[in-house]
Design a protein around this motif. Structure first.
Motif, short mmCIF file in Angstrom:
data_model
loop_
_atom_site.label_atom_id
_atom_site.label_comp_id
_atom_site.label_asym_id
_atom_site.label_seq_id
_atom_site.Cartn_x
_atom_site.Cartn_y
_atom_site.Cartn_z
N THR A 53 0.87 -1.18 0.00
CA THR A 53 0.00 0.00 0.00
C THR A 53 0.90 1.23 0.00
OG1 THR A 53 -0.10 0.10 2.42
CG2 THR A 53 -1.81 -1.20 1.29
N PHE A 182 0.04 -4.40 -7.25
CA PHE A 182 -0.60 -3.44 -8.14
C PHE A 182 0.39 -2.37 -8.59
CE2 PHE A 182 -2.69 0.75 -8.34
CZ PHE A 182 -3.57 0.55 -9.39
N GLN A 185 2.66 -2.62 -11.93
CA GLN A 185 2.07 -2.55 -13.27
C GLN A 185 3.06 -2.05 -14.32
OE1 GLN A 185 -2.19 -1.30 -13.99
NE2 GLN A 185 -1.94 -0.61 -11.88
N ASP A 200 -2.62 -8.99 -5.43
CA ASP A 200 -3.48 -8.27 -4.50
C ASP A 200 -4.78 -7.93 -5.25
OD1 ASP A 200 -3.11 -5.85 -6.00
OD2 ASP A 200 -1.26 -5.47 -4.92
N ARG A 202 -6.34 -5.33 -6.33
CA ARG A 202 -6.32 -4.39 -7.45
C ARG A 202 -5.57 -4.96 -8.65
NH1 ARG A 202 -4.25 0.98 -4.57
NH2 ARG A 202 -3.02 -0.59 -3.46
N ALA A 205 -7.76 -7.42 -10.51
CA ALA A 205 -8.72 -6.77 -11.40
C ALA A 205 -8.05 -6.30 -12.69
CB ALA A 205 -9.38 -5.59 -10.68
N VAL A 206 -6.86 -5.72 -12.56
CA VAL A 206 -6.12 -5.25 -13.73
C VAL A 206 -5.75 -6.43 -14.63
CG1 VAL A 206 -3.97 -4.19 -14.52
CG2 VAL A 206 -5.23 -3.18 -12.61
#
Length: 544
Positions: A53, A182, A185, A200, A202, A205-206
């Protein structure tokens, strides 16, 4: 130019954060106090569950300043201590993936935000070709609280990877990158083959949106995980004898199953229900099962995805390929329990009732390849729950369900050294037989109905074997009830002679025709016949 494989460290190669091990190593060399920093355990546990995070990464970057004044040699020593512990904590299937890239001729590189003092010795222990990590500044033999070069995180990690690739003649379009975060990326999008590992929320989802593969290195390839759980975890919680109301499972000998590490479970095969019985028995020890299953199950549009999700290993029977055994050996090396049924299939006909179990060489060969222990399981009565002649199990037997015995025996002592595997196969089959009840070790005379239940749906013995006139349930003695009788093969038509062939036949000369007419006897004997022949002869001669 060749490609390379770039691996993140925390939550990718490792199941969680490397921080706790590094902190303990720093305390060991005397750079940190004996007491943990308040909230340290919570931060690491939160990272293990959620991943990176912005606050956690800001805290990590601030920690660089906290290290100012530390002796660089002691920091390097702590890194070596930490690496020696971390090398044993790699994800179970990570080494196999690394070996695949090496075999393909790719360089293997670690790319992590972690300090280079940890990354470099760990990469060396793993035989990596390089380490891309954050370097701490050093002045006069001590850390000065700065970062030397790029902070290897986010866009900075992609930049560091590009620098390394340029220096080592690596084509990023042919390269692979593995990460859970995330914030990686940029790196994942900067290579030709990105893979999200234990992503994770996020990044998951990507990855779905961009079509990136998602994998987990703590389970066999192809096994999905959601919220850290795989289908086997759900199966373990539901695999309790009391939940299976249509069968009375009598499970014993669970203490013989290893609590951890790879193991081969070998069982006899009497029914399609055997897999449920074995999985339930293994669940009592908290061990998920990776069964070897026939390839036809994987080809089914309904059953196939489910079987693959449970981590089953496909076997293409009849090909003689060792690929299934190699895949099983990899699972065993990763600490999995592999289930194999040495008989290969459910025996048919009279062979089903033979007390002597006949196994194939695969179980002994797998034991030699892996060095894993072989644990025998004897199953009895499962054919009453789901006989081979039925398409579905008898789930309606709730009032008086049949009893199924599942007995686990002690590990089998194998030689593993002789050239032939037959003696070890015999030892395994004998050990399985020893777990059966006394009735299972005696030859019995089956009824015609019992024989019929050993064949697939729509197939029965060609001749009832209860009276001893059958041939023991071999495939050639069975026939499909719904199959039509064979039609006799059509007779081959005799080709007619063409006019051309008639014309091409050489004609007899008139002289020869005359001789044939004179010499040809009549159908009747006697003077009358002779007169007719005599009359015809001049007539034929006159026409010449």
């Amino acid at each position: 130019m060749n490609g390379a494989a770039f691996f993140d460290l925390d939550r990718t190669l490792l199941p969680g954060a490397s921080g706790p091990v590094v902190s303990d190593a720093l305390r060991t060399v005397g750079l940190m106090g004996d007491r943990k920093i308040p909230g340290e355990s919570f931060v690491f546990e939160f990272f293990d569950r959620i991943g990176e995070t912005l606050p956690s990464m800001a805290l990590a970057r601030t920690g660089v300043r906290f290290s100012a004044g530390w002796d660089a040699d002691l920091v390097a020593e702590a890194g070596r201590l930490a690496a020696a512990q971390l090398v044993d904590r790699l994800q179970p299937f990570a080494l196999h993936l690394i070996d695949e890239h090496r075999a393909a001729g790719r360089k293997v590189v670690m790319a992590t935000t972690s300090p280079s003092t940890v990354c470099e010795p760990l990469a060396e222990l793993l035989g990596f070709d390089g380490c891309i990590a954050t370097k701490y500044g050093v002045t006069d033999g001590a850390l000065d609280g700065t970062i030397d070069g790029r902070y290897v995180w986010g866009i900075g990690k992609l930049g560091a990877v590009k620098d390394w690739a340029l220096a080592h003649d690596v084509d990023l379009e042919q390269s692979f990158a593995y990460s859970d975060s995330f914030f990686d990326q940029p790196l994942l999008g900067g290579v030709g083959h990105p893979v999200a590992v234990n992503p994770d929320p996020r990044l998951r989802a990507v990855a779905r949106l961009r079509g990136w593969p998602i994998t987990h290195l703590d389970v066999p390839p192809g096994v999905p995980k959601i919220a850290g759980l795989e289908p086997q975890d759900l199966l373990l919680s539901l695999s309790r004898p009391e939940f299976i109301r249509y069968a009375k499972l009598d499970i014993s000998g669970v203490e013989h199953l290893p609590a951890e590490g790879g193991a081969i479970v070998a069982a006899n095969h009497r029914s399609y229900f055997d897999f449920v019985a074995i999985a339930t028995a293994l669940a009592q020890a908290g061990r998920p099962a990776r069964p070897l299953a026939k390839k036809e199950l994987f080809d089914s549009p309904l059953v196939g995805p489910l079987v693959a999700a449970f981590g089953a290993i496909p076997v293409d029977r009849g090909t003689g390929s060792d690929a299934p055994l190699e895949q099983a050996a990899e699972a065993l090396a990763a600490g999995e329990v592999v289930v194999i049924l040495p008989q290969g299939t459910i025996p048919r006909g009279r062979q089903f009732f033979e007390p002597e179990l006949v196994g194939k060489r695969g179980v002994a060969q797998l034991a030699r390849m892996s060095g894993a222990p072989v644990v025998p399981i004897g199953i009895w009565g499962s054919e009453h729950v789901w006989p081979r002649s039925a398409r579905v199990p008898a789930v309606w037997n709730l009032i008086d369900p049949p009893k199924v015995q599942v007995k686990i025996g002690p590990r089998v002592e194998l030689e593993r050294t002789k050239k032939s595997t037959l003696p070890d196969v015999a030892r395994v089959m004998t050990a399985i037989s020893a777990q059966l009840p006394p009735v299972g070790r005696k030859r019995t005379k089956p009824t015609a109905e019992e024989l019929a239940r050993t064949y697939p749906p729509g197939m029965t013995p060609n001749q009832p074997e209860a009276d001893g006139t059958g041939t023991g349930g071999k495939n050639k003695t069975a026939k499909r009830q719904d199959s039509a009788p064979k039609k006799p093969a059509p007779k081959k038509a005799t080709p007619k002679k063409s006019s051309a062939s008639k014309q091409s036949k050489p004609k007899k000369s008139k002289k020869n025709q005359d001789k044939a007419a004179i010499k040809k006897p009549g159908k009747k004997t006697g003077k009358k016949s002779g007169k007719k022949s005599a009359k015809k002869a001049p007539k034929a001669k006159a026409g010449s």
